[in-house]
Scaffold this motif. Sequence first.
Motif, PDB file in Angstrom:
ATOM      1  N   ALA A  37       0.822  -1.217   0.000  1.00 46.06           N
ATOM      2  CA  ALA A  37       0.000   0.000   0.000  1.00 46.06           C
ATOM      3  C   ALA A  37       0.857   1.269   0.000  1.00 46.06           C
ATOM      4  N   GLY A  38       2.158   1.157   0.261  1.00 41.99           N
ATOM      5  CA  GLY A  38       3.045   2.316   0.283  1.00 41.99           C
ATOM      6  C   GLY A  38       3.576   2.637  -1.107  1.00 41.99           C
ATOM      7  N   PRO A  39       4.481   3.617  -1.214  1.00 40.27           N
ATOM      8  CA  PRO A  39       5.003   4.002  -2.525  1.00 40.27           C
ATOM      9  C   PRO A  39       6.081   3.043  -3.041  1.00 40.27           C
ATOM     10  N   GLY A  40       6.553   2.141  -2.192  1.00 42.26           N
ATOM     11  CA  GLY A  40       7.630   1.242  -2.600  1.00 42.26           C
ATOM     12  C   GLY A  40       8.966   1.955  -2.586  1.00 42.26           C
ATOM     13  N   THR A  41      10.024   1.183  -2.774  1.00 43.13           N
ATOM     14  CA  THR A  41      11.376   1.753  -2.699  1.00 43.13           C
ATOM     15  C   THR A  41      11.830   2.239  -4.075  1.00 43.13           C
ATOM     16  N   LEU A  42      12.831   3.107  -4.068  1.00 39.70           N
ATOM     17  CA  LEU A  42      13.448   3.606  -5.302  1.00 39.70           C
ATOM     18  C   LEU A  42      14.694   2.780  -5.598  1.00 39.70           C
ATOM     19  N   PRO A  43      15.157   2.795  -6.849  1.00 39.66           N
ATOM     20  CA  PRO A  43      16.386   2.036  -7.148  1.00 39.66           C
ATOM     21  C   PRO A  43      17.610   2.670  -6.495  1.00 39.66           C
ATOM     22  N   MET A  44      18.661   1.849  -6.274  1.00 35.86           N
ATOM     23  CA  MET A  44      19.950   2.358  -5.818  1.00 35.86           C
ATOM     24  C   MET A  44      20.494   3.314  -6.867  1.00 35.86           C
ATOM     25  N   PRO A  45      21.101   4.462  -6.558  1.00 36.53           N
ATOM     26  CA  PRO A  45      21.381   4.945  -5.203  1.00 36.53           C
ATOM     27  C   PRO A  45      20.305   5.891  -4.654  1.00 36.53           C
ATOM     28  N   LEU A  46      19.162   6.029  -5.370  1.00 38.09           N
ATOM     29  CA  LEU A  46      18.146   7.002  -4.936  1.00 38.09           C
ATOM     30  C   LEU A  46      17.620   6.703  -3.539  1.00 38.09           C
ATOM     31  N   GLN A  47      17.284   5.424  -3.275  1.00 42.54           N
ATOM     32  CA  GLN A  47      16.684   5.079  -1.988  1.00 42.54           C
ATOM     33  C   GLN A  47      17.608   5.468  -0.829  1.00 42.54           C
ATOM     34  N   GLY A  48      18.903   5.188  -0.987  1.00 41.26           N
ATOM     35  CA  GLY A  48      19.865   5.493   0.072  1.00 41.26           C
ATOM     36  C   GLY A  48      19.935   6.983   0.356  1.00 41.26           C
ATOM     37  N   LEU A  49      19.941   7.782  -0.705  1.00 43.12           N
ATOM     38  CA  LEU A  49      19.965   9.234  -0.518  1.00 43.12           C
ATOM     39  C   LEU A  49      18.666   9.703   0.137  1.00 43.12           C
ATOM     40  N   LEU A  50      17.545   9.112  -0.322  1.00 40.43           N
ATOM     41  CA  LEU A  50      16.231   9.500   0.192  1.00 40.43           C
ATOM     42  C   LEU A  50      16.122   9.287   1.702  1.00 40.43           C
ATOM     43  N   VAL A  51      16.649   8.153   2.185  1.00 45.28           N
ATOM     44  CA  VAL A  51      16.401   7.800   3.582  1.00 45.28           C
ATOM     45  C   VAL A  51      17.552   8.167   4.524  1.00 45.28           C
ATOM     46  N   ALA A  52      18.663   8.679   3.985  1.00 47.07           N
ATOM     47  CA  ALA A  52      19.864   8.875   4.812  1.00 47.07           C
ATOM     48  C   ALA A  52      19.580   9.723   6.054  1.00 47.07           C
ATOM     49  N   GLU A  53      18.961  10.872   5.852  1.00 45.77           N
ATOM     50  CA  GLU A  53      18.714  11.740   7.003  1.00 45.77           C
ATOM     51  C   GLU A  53      17.732  11.088   7.979  1.00 45.77           C
ATOM     52  N   ALA A  54      16.713  10.445   7.432  1.00 45.54           N
ATOM     53  CA  ALA A  54      15.715   9.788   8.278  1.00 45.54           C
ATOM     54  C   ALA A  54      16.366   8.717   9.155  1.00 45.54           C
ATOM     55  N   VAL A  55      17.247   7.907   8.550  1.00 48.34           N
ATOM     56  CA  VAL A  55      17.909   6.844   9.306  1.00 48.34           C
ATOM     57  C   VAL A  55      18.759   7.458  10.426  1.00 48.34           C
ATOM     58  N   SER A  56      19.425   8.567  10.118  1.00 43.86           N
ATOM     59  CA  SER A  56      20.226   9.248  11.143  1.00 43.86           C
ATOM     60  C   SER A  56      19.360   9.719  12.301  1.00 43.86           C
ATOM     61  N   ARG A  57      18.201  10.259  11.968  1.00 39.64           N
ATOM     62  CA  ARG A  57      17.295  10.746  13.029  1.00 39.64           C
ATOM     63  C   ARG A  57      16.779   9.576  13.870  1.00 39.64           C
ATOM     64  N   ILE A  58      16.410   8.509  13.219  1.00 38.35           N
ATOM     65  CA  ILE A  58      15.908   7.327  13.941  1.00 38.35           C
ATOM     66  C   ILE A  58      16.982   6.799  14.889  1.00 38.35           C
ATOM     67  N   GLN A  59      18.238   6.786  14.402  1.00 36.44           N
ATOM     68  CA  GLN A  59      19.327   6.273  15.229  1.00 36.44           C
ATOM     69  C   GLN A  59      19.651   7.230  16.370  1.00 36.44           C
ATOM     70  N   LYS A  60      19.718   8.535  16.043  1.00 36.16           N
ATOM     71  CA  LYS A  60      20.092   9.517  17.060  1.00 36.16           C
ATOM     72  C   LYS A  60      19.110   9.500  18.223  1.00 36.16           C
ATOM     73  N   TYR A  61      17.805   9.464  17.892  1.00 33.85           N
ATOM     74  CA  TYR A  61      16.792   9.543  18.944  1.00 33.85           C
ATOM     75  C   TYR A  61      16.314   8.160  19.389  1.00 33.85           C
ATOM     76  N   GLU A  62      16.939   7.108  18.856  1.00 38.04           N
ATOM     77  CA  GLU A  62      16.642   5.719  19.254  1.00 38.04           C
ATOM     78  C   GLU A  62      15.141   5.450  19.271  1.00 38.04           C
ATOM     79  N   ILE A  63      14.510   5.698  18.115  1.00 33.59           N
ATOM     80  CA  ILE A  63      13.058   5.484  17.993  1.00 33.59           C
ATOM     81  C   ILE A  63      12.825   3.986  17.811  1.00 33.59           C
ATOM     82  N   ASP A  64      12.460   3.331  18.921  1.00 30.66           N
ATOM     83  CA  ASP A  64      12.521   1.875  18.977  1.00 30.66           C
ATOM     84  C   ASP A  64      11.820   1.128  17.839  1.00 30.66           C
ATOM     85  N   PRO A  65      10.562   1.462  17.502  1.00 27.99           N
ATOM     86  CA  PRO A  65       9.899   0.639  16.472  1.00 27.99           C
ATOM     87  C   PRO A  65      10.548   0.758  15.093  1.00 27.99           C
TER      88      PRO A  65
END
Lengths: 368, 368
Positions: free
Chosen positions: A295-323
């Motif tokens: 039901a979501g938009p699905g992932t983008l091909p490499m390297p787009l997906q990595g660039l798209l999520v890089a900041e988000a992954v950093s935020r999730i890690q920094k604030y340790e958002i458990d789920p």
Amino acid sequence: MQTELSTRLGIEHALFGFTPFPAVAAAITRAGGFGVLGAVRYTAPDELQRDLDWMEQHTDGKPYGLDVVMPAKKVEGVTEADVEAMIPEGHRQFVAQTLAKHGVPELDEGEASGWRITGWMEEVARSQLDVAFDYPIKLLANALGSPPADVIARAHEHGVLVAALAGSARHARKHADAGIDIVVAQGYEAGGHTGEIASMVLTPDAVEAVAPLPVLAAGGIGSGAQAAAALALGAQGVWTGSIWLTTTEADLHSRALTEKLLAAGSGDTVRSRALTGKPARQLRTEWTDAWDDPAGPGTLPMPLQGLLVAEAVSRIQKYEIDPLLGTPVGQIVGRMNTERSVQQVVDDLTAGFERAVDRLNRIVGRDQ
Amino acid sequence: MQTELSTRLGIEHALFGFTPFPAVAAAITRAGGFGVLGAVRYTAPDELQRDLDWMEQHTDGKPYGLDVVMPAKKVEGVTEADVEAMIPEGHRQFVAQTLAKHGVPELDEGEASGWRITGWMEEVARSQLDVAFDYPIKLLANALGSPPADVIARAHEHGVLVAALAGSARHARKHADAGIDIVVAQGYEAGGHTGEIASMVLTPDAVEAVAPLPVLAAGGIGSGAQAAAALALGAQGVWTGSIWLTTTEADLHSRALTEKLLAAGSGDTVRSRALTGKPARQLRTEWTDAWDDPAGPGTLPMPLQGLLVAEAVSRIQKYEIDPLLGTPVGQIVGRMNTERSVQQVVDDLTAGFERAVDRLNRIVGRDQ
């Protein structure tokens, strides 16, 4: 655990350990294995230089290697900004919505994203090599298959062996034909980028496809019994990665993530395109579920997906958002239940290896 | 290849071979392994009786077993007709359209569907057991986990060991708690119903979860090196299936299918719900692609899917419609490249096992 390859490299155990942490890589090498430092997180050459200096000071003159992420095909003149511009707005909104749903705070103003994908870009990988060849590395591994021909030639000029990851016998053969020295056959159960063929089948297939070139078995290996299985299948050594994530020398910068890894079972990973756009095994989280949801938009091909999520992954890690908090890791995560030192992991693995061989000798009807 | 379990069963090699063909099962037993006859295709008790009579005459008094497909939970009073009535019309139309697209002819009038799923129903499985316990079978295996408690008790009264397939350590433990004697840990790479955890990880997990109960490793095993790997991982034997499909004693009733198996590589299988409604590894075909296509109606749950496709599968097999023609088979299919006799497979496997142990002894630094 002595094979032709371990003898050639002058190491005590045919045990290769891939890790993003210099302290872990150096400890693996000091313990008689072969530490391989992952370079993908370095974006500035001087960061890599600093860590290789440190490795030099902490490996007692024993051999170690470097792992880069370099595509065989060069895309001329494409910058990170060009790639950024290819990301659809709807995907950016999906990232924002998913983060908002879990109340993930923003990074501080001016704070750089800690999780970066730029190491995937060829020019970054090449700048890493300019640094690396000034150091006495003994192995250059490429996580995206054969490196370009000029890089292989340059490595050989420096007396550096070249290893390439392969997920099928056909890929392994292609890498061998490109002139590499070692194939890392990465099975389905492995952490990170991986194909669909499991180690039990892939290892002997790859060994046969590239003989007499040596094959290292990767995927599902964390114990001595698993190392014995991999070597029984014809590998000249084992390539391990996940097992080092919960060593006392590793620093995931998140206690919550370490606890998650220690608690996870072998069924708690998923092979998802969420992180890079190519299938990579990682902890299953609400983040991977969101990207894998039809039901979501699905992932983008490499390297787009990595660039798209890089900041988000950093935020999730920094604030340790458990789920949402995850990391690439293989199915072996189910056996990573206690924190051990790197030396202890090596000791346990080599002792377990001998026990497994003893067991097989009994089964085959031989006394030792 | 002698383990506690093989000694207990009085067999020469800790090599268990599952097959739907009495000629193959008997030949495995005669060759010193343990043949296990799959009962799922028998719908009438006298067919099973006839084949067990034949087994008795062709196994030289050596032990063999039977594999049934029996759910642990009983659904009271549900008939095949009740289940048929639950199949949506749209799914029936999709079957008809897919067959029409490939010009698959009808069966002859009055011709029974050769591929049947009724063996999946508990009452059919129970009628098989009424027959089987009149024969000196030594093992009863259940492909759907633990059999019901009364069946386990009945088997034990007859001195028959009970084995159950498990795809995770948790399932293995559950089966052990139900009172079974042997766990068959079926890895992701296996043919037929299988979970997502690969043998390299699943085998030691299952061994640890049910110790001291014996575990047989299934999935990815067709060579002596793979058997050595499985036993190094702590299994007390190997459970093989796919490897026997291309033996000279097997009769797939389709030369085209045999040729397809001989030609297929380890990447030519898919884990699909197309055949039974539960994920089962099989040759990837346009038939599995149609069911796995997000644009299609998708599969129905077990046992609906099996009933829905039974006649279609029979027609595809009878007329050897190449793009649709498939069979359950594991990733080991990539090594099934020549037709060998059962005896030759056993000889190759046991010789390869010894070579693998020799290799490990050299690696561990021991001379034999």
